[in-house]
Design a protein around this motif. Structure first.
Motif, short mmCIF file in Angstrom:
data_model
loop_
_atom_site.label_atom_id
_atom_site.label_comp_id
_atom_site.label_asym_id
_atom_site.label_seq_id
_atom_site.Cartn_x
_atom_site.Cartn_y
_atom_site.Cartn_z
N TRP A 79 69.49 -6.85 -10.07
CA TRP A 79 69.07 -5.30 -10.55
C TRP A 79 69.58 -5.08 -12.10
CZ3 TRP A 79 65.65 -2.51 -8.56
CH2 TRP A 79 65.20 -2.52 -7.33
N VAL A 80 70.50 -5.34 -12.46
CA VAL A 80 71.16 -5.14 -13.86
C VAL A 80 70.16 -6.02 -14.94
CG1 VAL A 80 73.02 -5.41 -15.52
CG2 VAL A 80 73.57 -4.60 -13.08
N GLY A 81 69.91 -6.92 -14.58
CA GLY A 81 69.01 -7.83 -15.18
C GLY A 81 67.62 -7.30 -15.55
N TYR A 82 67.04 -6.73 -14.43
CA TYR A 82 65.74 -5.96 -14.22
C TYR A 82 65.74 -4.78 -15.15
CZ TYR A 82 61.88 -3.13 -12.64
OH TYR A 82 60.71 -2.24 -12.54
N TYR A 83 67.03 -4.13 -15.08
CA TYR A 83 67.09 -2.77 -15.99
C TYR A 83 66.98 -3.19 -17.35
CZ TYR A 83 66.65 0.54 -11.87
OH TYR A 83 65.89 0.90 -11.01
N ALA A 84 68.03 -4.17 -17.54
CA ALA A 84 68.20 -4.57 -18.82
C ALA A 84 66.84 -5.06 -19.55
CB ALA A 84 69.10 -5.63 -19.21
N ILE A 85 65.96 -5.63 -19.03
CA ILE A 85 64.75 -6.24 -19.45
C ILE A 85 63.96 -4.94 -19.87
CG2 ILE A 85 62.72 -7.43 -18.94
CD1 ILE A 85 64.42 -9.62 -17.60
N GLY A 86 63.97 -4.15 -18.62
CA GLY A 86 62.94 -2.72 -18.83
C GLY A 86 63.38 -1.97 -19.89
N PHE A 87 64.56 -1.72 -20.41
CA PHE A 87 65.04 -1.05 -21.59
C PHE A 87 64.88 -1.77 -22.71
CE2 PHE A 87 68.68 0.83 -18.71
CZ PHE A 87 67.74 2.34 -18.62
N ILE A 88 64.81 -3.11 -22.75
CA ILE A 88 64.50 -3.75 -23.98
C ILE A 88 63.01 -3.72 -24.15
CG2 ILE A 88 64.44 -6.35 -24.79
CD1 ILE A 88 67.10 -6.63 -23.56
N ALA A 89 62.16 -3.91 -23.17
CA ALA A 89 60.80 -3.85 -23.34
C ALA A 89 60.51 -2.42 -23.68
CB ALA A 89 60.09 -4.22 -22.06
N ALA A 90 61.09 -1.48 -23.35
CA ALA A 90 60.68 0.00 -23.59
C ALA A 90 60.94 0.17 -25.13
CB ALA A 90 61.48 1.01 -22.81
N ALA A 91 62.12 -0.48 -25.67
CA ALA A 91 62.38 -0.16 -26.90
C ALA A 91 61.42 -0.93 -27.79
CB ALA A 91 63.85 -0.86 -27.25
N VAL A 92 61.01 -2.00 -27.39
CA VAL A 92 60.01 -2.88 -28.22
C VAL A 92 58.62 -2.46 -28.38
CG1 VAL A 92 58.89 -5.02 -28.42
CG2 VAL A 92 60.96 -5.29 -28.07
N GLU A 93 58.31 -1.76 -27.13
CA GLU A 93 56.99 -0.78 -27.08
C GLU A 93 56.91 0.33 -28.12
OE1 GLU A 93 54.13 0.86 -23.77
OE2 GLU A 93 55.65 -0.29 -23.23
N ASP A 94 58.34 1.06 -27.88
CA ASP A 94 58.54 2.28 -28.66
C ASP A 94 58.17 2.04 -30.28
OD1 ASP A 94 58.91 4.85 -29.08
OD2 ASP A 94 61.10 4.48 -29.54
N ARG A 95 58.96 0.88 -30.51
CA ARG A 95 59.10 0.45 -32.21
C ARG A 95 57.38 -0.08 -32.63
NH1 ARG A 95 62.06 -4.44 -34.11
NH2 ARG A 95 63.72 -3.73 -32.63
N GLN A 96 56.62 -0.67 -31.67
CA GLN A 96 55.40 -1.12 -31.77
C GLN A 96 54.54 0.21 -31.92
OE1 GLN A 96 54.23 -3.94 -28.96
NE2 GLN A 96 55.19 -5.39 -30.02
N GLU A 97 54.63 1.17 -31.25
CA GLU A 97 53.70 2.40 -31.37
C GLU A 97 54.30 3.33 -32.58
OE1 GLU A 97 51.77 4.24 -29.27
OE2 GLU A 97 51.54 2.40 -28.16
N ARG A 98 55.50 3.29 -32.87
CA ARG A 98 55.72 3.75 -34.25
C ARG A 98 55.11 3.10 -35.51
NH1 ARG A 98 61.87 4.10 -34.08
NH2 ARG A 98 62.05 4.51 -32.03
N LYS A 99 55.16 1.76 -35.55
CA LYS A 99 54.39 1.12 -36.47
C LYS A 99 52.89 1.19 -36.54
CE LYS A 99 57.48 -3.15 -37.10
NZ LYS A 99 57.65 -4.30 -36.97
N ARG A 100 52.37 1.46 -35.33
CA ARG A 100 50.88 1.55 -35.45
C ARG A 100 50.44 3.31 -35.84
NH1 ARG A 100 48.28 1.61 -29.57
NH2 ARG A 100 49.96 -0.16 -29.59
N TYR A 101 51.24 4.18 -35.62
CA TYR A 101 51.03 5.31 -36.27
C TYR A 101 51.44 5.74 -37.77
CZ TYR A 101 49.59 6.56 -31.72
OH TYR A 101 48.81 6.62 -30.66
#
Length: 102
Positions: A79-101
């Motif tokens: 469960w800790v691994g699942y949430y860690a991967i989720g937080f990392i994926a959200a941070a990467v996606e947020d960074r990609q969204e910022r670059k796009r705009y």
């Protein structure tokens, strides 16, 4: 890549929920066998608290020798691994969204 990761995480979380359900039923069975039907019912309705209590009691009795403790540690780590991967994926996606705009 994100679709592949989303698919893998989807399968992972389904397996995690199934294993958590099995672990919870095992906890209820242990509480019923040790303390009786009332505490088995209480364990059924309060899963996290009951798993912590039964886990602590098992830890005091046999540390790592109990299969219940071993599976509890594996499940918490999953469960800790699942949430860690989720937080990392959200941070990467947020960074990609910022670059796009920009």
């Amino acid at each position: 890549m994100s679709r592949l990761l989303g698919g893998i995480l989807g399968i992972y979380v389904v397996l995690l929920w199934i294993l958590s359900g099995i672990m919870h039923l095992w906890t209820v069975w242990i509480a019923y066998k040790i303390f009786g039907i009332f505490m088995g019912g209480v364990a059924f309705f309060f899963p996290v608290i009951s798993e912590a209590v039964i886990g602590f009691m098992g830890w005091r009795g046999s540390v790592f020798d109990s299969p219940y403790i071993q599976w509890l540690i594996v499940l918490v780590a999953a469960w800790v691994g699942y949430y860690a991967i989720g937080f990392i994926a959200a941070a990467v996606e947020d960074r990609q969204e910022r670059k796009r705009y920009m």
